[in-house]
Design an enzyme around this catalytic site. Sequence first.
Site, mmCIF file in Angstrom:
data_model
loop_
_atom_site.group_PDB
_atom_site.id
_atom_site.type_symbol
_atom_site.label_atom_id
_atom_site.label_comp_id
_atom_site.label_asym_id
_atom_site.label_seq_id
_atom_site.Cartn_x
_atom_site.Cartn_y
_atom_site.Cartn_z
ATOM 1 N N GLU A 36 -14.238 47.341 -92.942
ATOM 2 C CA GLU A 36 -14.105 46.317 -93.992
ATOM 3 C C GLU A 36 -13.249 46.860 -95.136
ATOM 4 O O GLU A 36 -13.256 48.055 -95.429
ATOM 5 C CB GLU A 36 -15.494 45.903 -94.509
ATOM 6 C CG GLU A 36 -16.247 45.048 -93.518
ATOM 7 C CD GLU A 36 -17.561 44.497 -94.070
ATOM 8 O OE1 GLU A 36 -17.899 44.780 -95.236
ATOM 9 O OE2 GLU A 36 -18.254 43.792 -93.320
ATOM 10 N N ARG A 86 5.156 31.690 -86.431
ATOM 11 C CA ARG A 86 5.692 31.319 -85.119
ATOM 12 C C ARG A 86 4.723 30.413 -84.355
ATOM 13 O O ARG A 86 5.113 29.704 -83.445
ATOM 14 C CB ARG A 86 6.058 32.581 -84.318
ATOM 15 C CG ARG A 86 7.369 33.189 -84.819
ATOM 16 C CD ARG A 86 7.697 34.503 -84.160
ATOM 17 N NE ARG A 86 6.879 35.581 -84.688
ATOM 18 C CZ ARG A 86 6.951 36.844 -84.284
ATOM 19 N NH1 ARG A 86 7.796 37.177 -83.339
ATOM 20 N NH2 ARG A 86 6.195 37.768 -84.826
ATOM 21 N N ASP A 154 20.549 33.668 -80.216
ATOM 22 C CA ASP A 154 20.279 32.376 -79.571
ATOM 23 C C ASP A 154 20.715 31.259 -80.511
ATOM 24 O O ASP A 154 21.075 31.515 -81.669
ATOM 25 C CB ASP A 154 18.788 32.221 -79.207
ATOM 26 C CG ASP A 154 17.893 32.550 -80.386
ATOM 27 O OD1 ASP A 154 18.246 32.189 -81.521
ATOM 28 O OD2 ASP A 154 16.847 33.189 -80.169
ATOM 29 N N LYS A 177 23.078 30.353 -73.157
ATOM 30 C CA LYS A 177 22.590 30.485 -71.777
ATOM 31 C C LYS A 177 23.250 29.410 -70.941
ATOM 32 O O LYS A 177 23.138 28.221 -71.259
ATOM 33 C CB LYS A 177 21.075 30.280 -71.783
ATOM 34 C CG LYS A 177 20.363 30.960 -70.634
ATOM 35 C CD LYS A 177 18.888 30.671 -70.677
ATOM 36 C CE LYS A 177 18.129 31.785 -71.357
ATOM 37 N NZ LYS A 177 16.662 31.569 -71.325
ATOM 38 N N SER A 207 10.685 41.684 -83.904
ATOM 39 C CA SER A 207 9.266 41.996 -83.684
ATOM 40 C C SER A 207 9.155 43.081 -82.613
ATOM 41 O O SER A 207 9.123 44.259 -82.927
ATOM 42 C CB SER A 207 8.525 40.719 -83.303
ATOM 43 O OG SER A 207 7.163 40.989 -83.143
ATOM 44 N N GLY A 209 11.532 43.684 -80.551
ATOM 45 C CA GLY A 209 12.912 44.136 -80.322
ATOM 46 C C GLY A 209 13.503 43.596 -79.032
ATOM 47 O O GLY A 209 14.695 43.761 -78.771
ATOM 48 N N GLY A 210 12.665 42.912 -78.227
ATOM 49 C CA GLY A 210 13.121 42.421 -76.915
ATOM 50 C C GLY A 210 14.357 41.526 -77.003
ATOM 51 O O GLY A 210 15.282 41.662 -76.188
HETATM 52 C C1 R5P Z 1 12.635 33.799 -82.359
HETATM 53 O O1 R5P Z 1 12.508 32.589 -82.444
HETATM 54 C C2 R5P Z 1 12.959 34.652 -83.547
HETATM 55 O O2 R5P Z 1 14.067 34.139 -84.249
HETATM 56 C C3 R5P Z 1 13.236 36.079 -83.140
HETATM 57 O O3 R5P Z 1 14.365 36.091 -82.284
HETATM 58 C C4 R5P Z 1 12.055 36.679 -82.420
HETATM 59 O O4 R5P Z 1 10.893 36.493 -83.152
HETATM 60 C C5 R5P Z 1 12.267 38.154 -82.191
HETATM 61 O O5 R5P Z 1 11.178 38.669 -81.498
HETATM 62 P P1 R5P Z 1 11.291 39.974 -80.621
HETATM 63 O O6 R5P Z 1 11.857 41.066 -81.501
HETATM 64 O O7 R5P Z 1 9.883 40.251 -80.190
HETATM 65 O O8 R5P Z 1 12.172 39.678 -79.466
#
Ligand code: R5P
Length: 275
Positions: A36, A86, A154, A177, A207, A209-210
């Site tokens: 806590e 998210r 993207d 894509k 997050s 990095g993927g």
């Molecule tokens: C996705 O909608 C966000 O804009 C980032 O691309 C995403 O959150 C990145 O996450 P990660 O680093 O886990 O691929």
Amino acid sequence: MKVVAGNASPMLALRIAKTLNLRLAKTTFKKFPDGEIYVKVEDFDDTNVVVQSLNCNENVVSLMLLFDALNDTEVVAVVPYMGYARQDKAFEDGEAISIRAIARLLESYASKVVTVNIHSKDAASHFSKLIDLDAMPIIGNYFKEQDVVMLSPDFGSYERVKVAAKAANCEFDYLEKRRIDAETVEIAPKNLDVEGKDVLIVDDIISTGGTIVEATKILLKNGAKSVKAACVHAVLANYALNKLYNAGVTEVIATDTVERVISKISVAELISSEL
Ligand code: R5P
């Protein structure tokens, strides 16, 4: 008015205080043996600006306790990184809309909520007192003197990257894509030829990095000379930085909405302009 530094944002809170010529209240954080959290705030004022990013569950509880310690004062909540954004809708029946729960919590205590690049418009729609600031011009400015082309990983981040690229005065594009046939999907820059170019991938969040790792592979395969990455929120879960460097990213830069070693760009002035 005083600035109250949450455990997640001490550096940014101090920068905001210095920018506004304000003083920090004294905060004490402790953890009990069972996990806590204990919070104490001293030397606060009638109006207080609490600065706390929500990049882990513990930071949410700490913020709630900070609000409680400031009971009977006016509180402005500065949440530089708005975690849980998210999950901005119920993707399946029965799911919590996490950002709605966070919005309700914040707005039950704060007279105003200030954040930076909240993940989506849907997430922002759950707030009624939110000021959502854009750090993309600052990121763009940081890269102004560098000869880079900016890439959104993207289409979702394309509009953000456009703003950064305008400030940096450089070319920009996004990875698209394309379905070649039933079995083959090709991902490539929509318009730009990146061969021989120094590419900067820009995103709101890194997050795991993927996303950046996959984009880097594609860009290097397309002949990019080098790949760097920049983001607003360096969440950096699960050894993300190691993964990025292993994939060939030569530099990763972020703002200080989440305080990391790569937080070379400050949003202090941006936030201060709204306080
Ligand atoms: C996705 O909608 C966000 O804009 C980032 O691309 C995403 O959150 C990145 O996450 P990660 O680093 O886990 O691929």
